[in-house]
Design a protein around this motif. Sequence first.
Motif: not given
Length: 409
Positions: A373, A169-173, A175, A186, A279, A49, A375
């Motif tokens: 959101d 909590h998950a990023n779109p890829e 889910r 979601s 952010r 990161k 996520g």
Amino acid sequence: TTAFNPSTHTITLKDNSTTHYHLRGLREEKNNDDIQRWTQFCASVFSYKPSPPPPSYFARHFHNDPRCDASLIRVLIHCPDADNEAQRTAGEIVSSVRVFRRTLSTGSYSGGATIEAGGIGEVCTSPDHQRRGLSKILLKNAIHIMSTSCGVGAATGEDSGEMSCSLLHANPEFRPVYNKVGGYESVPSKWSLIPIELDKLIINGTDERNQWLTRQAVFPQDVDILHALHTEYSEKRLITIMRSKEYWTNYVSAELGDSLWLLEDDASSIVAWLSIRKRGDRYQLREFGVDRNKPSVSNITEFALGRLLSVALQQIGEELHADSGKKISLLLPTFILHDMQQEKMIGATNEVGSNLGSVNSLFDIDNVIEENDDGWMYVVFNKSEPNVLELTMRAKDPVPHLIWPTDSF
């Protein structure tokens, strides 16, 4: 409990050879370095990161959590020799999933019913061991622990550990993966991106009569008041993570540090609190609340937000200059915008005086962009308990869902 028992998993590799992994929970014992090795492992996996979290970040998340339990950090240890006890005990940690024990509020539903939940976080696998289904193994094990009511304390008999649902909590890829493996669905959280002119923040910050004071929070001295105000502002209105006084003292204080700003009135009473974080090219409201029971102050939400933003932005390094013409973008929960609009409609005379005009035009409501959101995901284990999915999506009086970034895992 069966789900807590160690187990060995044999994985067939692409060349048809096999290797072995030992699944167990961590142990927090004298002369045991499990937690230290785990924090170093997590930091190494996330080192790609731009601003990688150090081992101390994961140690802080664990040790400052009043409900932490090392046995709920589920890991896979690489054991080329499946029968080697030394490898199972002190071998290389290559995959991790942590269960966070949390209690959720249900807003105004059913007189303030609560939900015991297990949060999933710190999911990571060493690059050298990815694409072998290791996170899937650990996630299924964690779900087994949560769904069979053997959470915190269950392994030692200290607590029933019942968990009615799980959240993550998950990023779109990712889910679809969590939906397929664990049945997670979601639950939207409504956020809005709003432009703010810095010139107006300067005007808003003036206080000719010195009625208002902004200062940084002091822990643990401010905990009792913040705990009570947060309960009224968030827990009694939203589906959100509930905070004990111990959680405020140990966890929130460490997460927010000196970024938590308070607004006090001339009686030295806390009226509002705020923390922001940067952010990318915008700012996000990480933490916020107001005392909405101040009858003499109308437009209190917008006034407090403006006053506290002024000091928080300057702390981060944003220069506020009159006539600069500069705008920033602030991501905030949409319900806060609704509060501001409702307060304006009430339109009562208030004690803010000359500041009221600037407050009314501080935020560019006409150019708000919706950025919800999706996520946060939930799976329900106990159908007899309040159901987050149903509460947030029911046609009549849906309960807003918001996990404050302070409480993210």
